[in-house]
Motif scaffolding. Structure first.
Motif: not given
Length: 109
Positions: A61-89
């Motif tokens: 819970n600190h603004p200096n630690i964030r996610l690198m949202l790599d769409i390539f890996h997200l699609q391979y792992q979870k699919g459903n990009l539209s909803n998962n991008i909203k989830k992790y954004l």
């Protein structure tokens, strides 16, 4: 010699290291990113789950630690990009886009 490490133990070490890095990141004025990578392209890579990454970032819970949202890996792992991008954004610090299945950039000459 190949050693076995527990997943939970590895998560705890990662959280501890990220927490210790926060003052350094703040002083430098930068954001530290963690990136889940799919196990199909990089077998045995430790952080291969977006939900675990989300839990780590949420717990720190600190603004200096964030996610690198790599769409390539997200699609391979979870699919459903539209909803998962909203989830992790909300915890994302950077978005990287590459096309599945071969990691091509979206616009090529």
């Amino acid at each position: 010699i190949k050693k076995k490490f527990s997943v939970q133990g590895s998560i705890e070490v990662l959280k501890s290291n990220l927490t210790r890095a926060i003052p350094i990141l703040e002083k430098a004025g930068v954001v530290g990113l963690i990136e889940p990578i799919n196990p199909y392209w990089v077998p045995h890579y430790f952080l291969n789950d977006f939900d675990i990454a989300q839990d780590i970032i949420t717990e720190i819970n600190h603004p200096n630690i964030r996610l690198m949202l790599d769409i390539f890996h997200l699609q391979y792992q979870k699919g459903n990009l539209s909803n998962n991008i909203k989830k992790y954004l909300p915890i994302t610090g950077h978005v990287q886009i590459a096309q599945v299945p071969d990691r091509f950039i979206l616009i090529q000459n």
